[in-house]
Design a protein around this motif. Structure first.
Motif, PDB file in Angstrom:
ATOM      1  N   ARG A   1       9.642  16.771  20.326  1.00 61.77           N
ATOM      2  CA  ARG A   1       9.362  18.201  20.465  1.00 61.77           C
ATOM      3  C   ARG A   1      10.656  18.994  20.274  1.00 61.77           C
ATOM      4  N   LEU A   2      10.639  19.902  19.298  1.00 59.05           N
ATOM      5  CA  LEU A   2      11.780  20.775  19.058  1.00 59.05           C
ATOM      6  C   LEU A   2      11.347  22.221  19.215  1.00 59.05           C
ATOM      7  N   THR A   3      12.231  23.046  19.769  1.00 64.79           N
ATOM      8  CA  THR A   3      11.956  24.487  19.813  1.00 64.79           C
ATOM      9  C   THR A   3      12.153  25.047  18.403  1.00 64.79           C
ATOM     10  N   PRO A   4      11.635  26.253  18.108  1.00 65.54           N
ATOM     11  CA  PRO A   4      11.851  26.835  16.780  1.00 65.54           C
ATOM     12  C   PRO A   4      13.325  26.933  16.397  1.00 65.54           C
ATOM     13  N   THR A   5      14.181  27.258  17.368  1.00 63.19           N
ATOM     14  CA  THR A   5      15.607  27.366  17.075  1.00 63.19           C
ATOM     15  C   THR A   5      16.208  26.002  16.757  1.00 63.19           C
ATOM     16  N   GLU A   6      15.849  24.983  17.533  1.00 58.86           N
ATOM     17  CA  GLU A   6      16.334  23.631  17.256  1.00 58.86           C
ATOM     18  C   GLU A   6      15.886  23.183  15.869  1.00 58.86           C
ATOM     19  N   TRP A   7      14.625  23.458  15.540  1.00 63.27           N
ATOM     20  CA  TRP A   7      14.111  23.066  14.229  1.00 63.27           C
ATOM     21  C   TRP A   7      14.872  23.775  13.113  1.00 63.27           C
ATOM     22  N   HIS A   8      15.121  25.068  13.271  1.00 67.39           N
ATOM     23  CA  HIS A   8      15.823  25.848  12.248  1.00 67.39           C
ATOM     24  C   HIS A   8      17.209  25.257  11.999  1.00 67.39           C
ATOM     25  N   LEU A   9      17.940  24.944  13.060  1.00 67.50           N
ATOM     26  CA  LEU A   9      19.256  24.337  12.911  1.00 67.50           C
ATOM     27  C   LEU A   9      19.174  22.995  12.192  1.00 67.50           C
ATOM     28  N   LEU A  10      18.259  22.143  12.634  1.00 65.58           N
ATOM     29  CA  LEU A  10      18.123  20.817  12.035  1.00 65.58           C
ATOM     30  C   LEU A  10      17.754  20.927  10.559  1.00 65.58           C
ATOM     31  N   GLU A  11      16.844  21.846  10.245  1.00 63.94           N
ATOM     32  CA  GLU A  11      16.382  22.004   8.869  1.00 63.94           C
ATOM     33  C   GLU A  11      17.528  22.412   7.939  1.00 63.94           C
ATOM     34  N   ILE A  12      18.363  23.333   8.401  1.00 66.87           N
ATOM     35  CA  ILE A  12      19.503  23.765   7.587  1.00 66.87           C
ATOM     36  C   ILE A  12      20.440  22.591   7.327  1.00 66.87           C
ATOM     37  N   LEU A  13      20.726  21.817   8.367  1.00 67.09           N
ATOM     38  CA  LEU A  13      21.674  20.714   8.223  1.00 67.09           C
ATOM     39  C   LEU A  13      21.136  19.594   7.343  1.00 67.09           C
ATOM     40  N   ILE A  14      19.885  19.189   7.542  1.00 60.06           N
ATOM     41  CA  ILE A  14      19.393  18.031   6.791  1.00 60.06           C
ATOM     42  C   ILE A  14      19.041  18.360   5.348  1.00 60.06           C
ATOM     43  N   THR A  15      18.866  19.649   5.035  1.00 60.94           N
ATOM     44  CA  THR A  15      18.639  20.004   3.637  1.00 60.94           C
ATOM     45  C   THR A  15      19.949  20.203   2.892  1.00 60.94           C
ATOM     46  N   ASN A  16      21.059  20.003   3.603  1.00 61.25           N
ATOM     47  CA  ASN A  16      22.391  20.058   2.984  1.00 61.25           C
ATOM     48  C   ASN A  16      23.178  18.818   3.400  1.00 61.25           C
ATOM     49  N   PRO A  17      22.672  17.611   3.102  1.00 57.24           N
ATOM     50  CA  PRO A  17      23.297  16.374   3.600  1.00 57.24           C
ATOM     51  C   PRO A  17      24.747  16.233   3.139  1.00 57.24           C
ATOM     52  N   GLY A  18      25.600  15.875   4.112  1.00 59.62           N
ATOM     53  CA  GLY A  18      27.002  15.655   3.819  1.00 59.62           C
ATOM     54  C   GLY A  18      27.827  16.907   3.667  1.00 59.62           C
ATOM     55  N   ARG A  19      27.189  18.060   3.647  1.00 58.41           N
ATOM     56  CA  ARG A  19      27.903  19.321   3.434  1.00 58.41           C
ATOM     57  C   ARG A  19      28.271  19.958   4.772  1.00 58.41           C
ATOM     58  N   LEU A  20      29.515  20.417   4.895  1.00 61.19           N
ATOM     59  CA  LEU A  20      29.940  21.135   6.098  1.00 61.19           C
ATOM     60  C   LEU A  20      29.313  22.526   6.100  1.00 61.19           C
ATOM     61  N   ILE A  21      28.558  22.832   7.141  1.00 57.11           N
ATOM     62  CA  ILE A  21      28.007  24.170   7.340  1.00 57.11           C
ATOM     63  C   ILE A  21      28.825  24.810   8.450  1.00 57.11           C
ATOM     64  N   THR A  22      29.486  25.915   8.159  1.00 56.69           N
ATOM     65  CA  THR A  22      30.382  26.519   9.141  1.00 56.69           C
ATOM     66  C   THR A  22      29.604  27.095  10.318  1.00 56.69           C
ATOM     67  N   GLN A  23      30.312  27.240  11.438  1.00 59.07           N
ATOM     68  CA  GLN A  23      29.705  27.848  12.622  1.00 59.07           C
ATOM     69  C   GLN A  23      29.164  29.232  12.282  1.00 59.07           C
ATOM     70  N   LYS A  24      29.940  30.011  11.552  1.00 59.93           N
ATOM     71  CA  LYS A  24      29.524  31.378  11.211  1.00 59.93           C
ATOM     72  C   LYS A  24      28.254  31.366  10.364  1.00 59.93           C
ATOM     73  N   GLN A  25      28.179  30.451   9.389  1.00 57.30           N
ATOM     74  CA  GLN A  25      26.983  30.366   8.551  1.00 57.30           C
ATOM     75  C   GLN A  25      25.747  30.050   9.385  1.00 57.30           C
ATOM     76  N   LEU A  26      25.880  29.077  10.283  1.00 59.94           N
ATOM     77  CA  LEU A  26      24.743  28.690  11.119  1.00 59.94           C
ATOM     78  C   LEU A  26      24.332  29.817  12.053  1.00 59.94           C
ATOM     79  N   LEU A  27      25.298  30.457  12.681  1.00 60.51           N
ATOM     80  CA  LEU A  27      24.989  31.540  13.610  1.00 60.51           C
ATOM     81  C   LEU A  27      24.301  32.698  12.896  1.00 60.51           C
ATOM     82  N   GLN A  28      24.789  33.061  11.714  1.00 61.24           N
ATOM     83  CA  GLN A  28      24.177  34.163  10.982  1.00 61.24           C
ATOM     84  C   GLN A  28      22.777  33.806  10.516  1.00 61.24           C
TER      85      GLN A  28
END
Length: 227
Positions: free
Chosen positions: A153-180
């Motif tokens: 079970r993931l909250t919508p926010t947890e899912w959004h974070l996970l989705e961004i990261l796993i659709t960009n495998p191996g790529r560094l996503i900055t804190q600012k990018q994720l927060l925005q």
């Protein structure tokens, strides 16, 4: 019409919230206590829940846990409690945002708009809809995570974070990018949000959250997903 459930026992605050949200064409239901809130959530199926923690019949954290037993609807906590442990407890229980009283109506409405945006389908077209690791499997099209044979079970926010990261495998996503992307431009400096939610994701997905295998921190920079 986006429907909001306001769970608050202060009638003056409820009136102000209802007037402001209806003026912006939100549908609003109000509950003065936890029991009524759970009943309305089940029957009215709101798109967002605004929840005070200090309710007359139960603690708001109990309401969050009860809701998370069957729904991933965004939950915005409105509370006079300012201690960090109170905030962490609410977020750990499944809240998506924490707004400390007193707050400005403009900020509250901005947080509400952000919560609504996070529940809308992302305009992402990943190369694969199924991401499999040794520890868990993510079905992007079904928005489903399976670990050890059971649904996670993931909250919508947890899912959004996970989705961004796993659709960009191996790529560094900055804190600012994720927060925005997840919380909006106005929250781009709230790195504590990221720490809390990444810790929650690791507890749910990593076999050793203290030494993550998949959700990697690049200190001072951001996060990346290693499949």
């Amino acid at each position: 019409m986006t429907r909001v459930l306001v769970v608050e026992d202060d009638p003056q605050l409820v009136r102000a919230l209802v007037i402001n949200m209806r003026a912006r064409r939100y549908g609003v239901d109000a509950a003065p206590d936890g029991a009524t809130a759970l009943e309305l959530a089940a029957t009215r199926r709101p798109d967002v829940v605004m929840l005070d923690l200090g309710l007359p019949d139960m603690d708001g954290v109990e309401v969050i846990r009860a809701l998370r037993g069957w729904t991933r609807v965004p939950i915005l906590v409105l509370s006079a409690r300012q201690a960090s442990e109170e905030k962490v407890a609410a977020l750990d229980a499944g809240a998506d945002d924490y707004i400390t009283k007193p707050f400005s109506m403009d900020e509250l409405l901005a947080r509400l708009r952000a919560a609504v945006r996070r529940t809308e389908d992302l305009a992402l077209v990943p190369e694969a809809t199924l991401v499999e690791t040794e520890g868990f499997t993510v079905d992007l099209s079904a928005k489903k995570v399976v670990r050890d044979g059971g649904d996670v079970r993931l909250t919508p926010t947890e899912w959004h974070l996970l989705e961004i990261l796993i659709t960009n495998p191996g790529r560094l996503i900055t804190q600012k990018q994720l927060l925005q992307e997840v919380w909006g431009v106005t929250q781009a400096n709230k790195s504590n949000y990221l720490r809390v939610y990444m810790a929650q994701l690791r507890r749910k997905l990593e076999s050793d959250p203290a030494h993550p295998r998949y959700l990697i921190t690049e200190p001072g920079m951001g996060y990346r997903f290693e499949g």
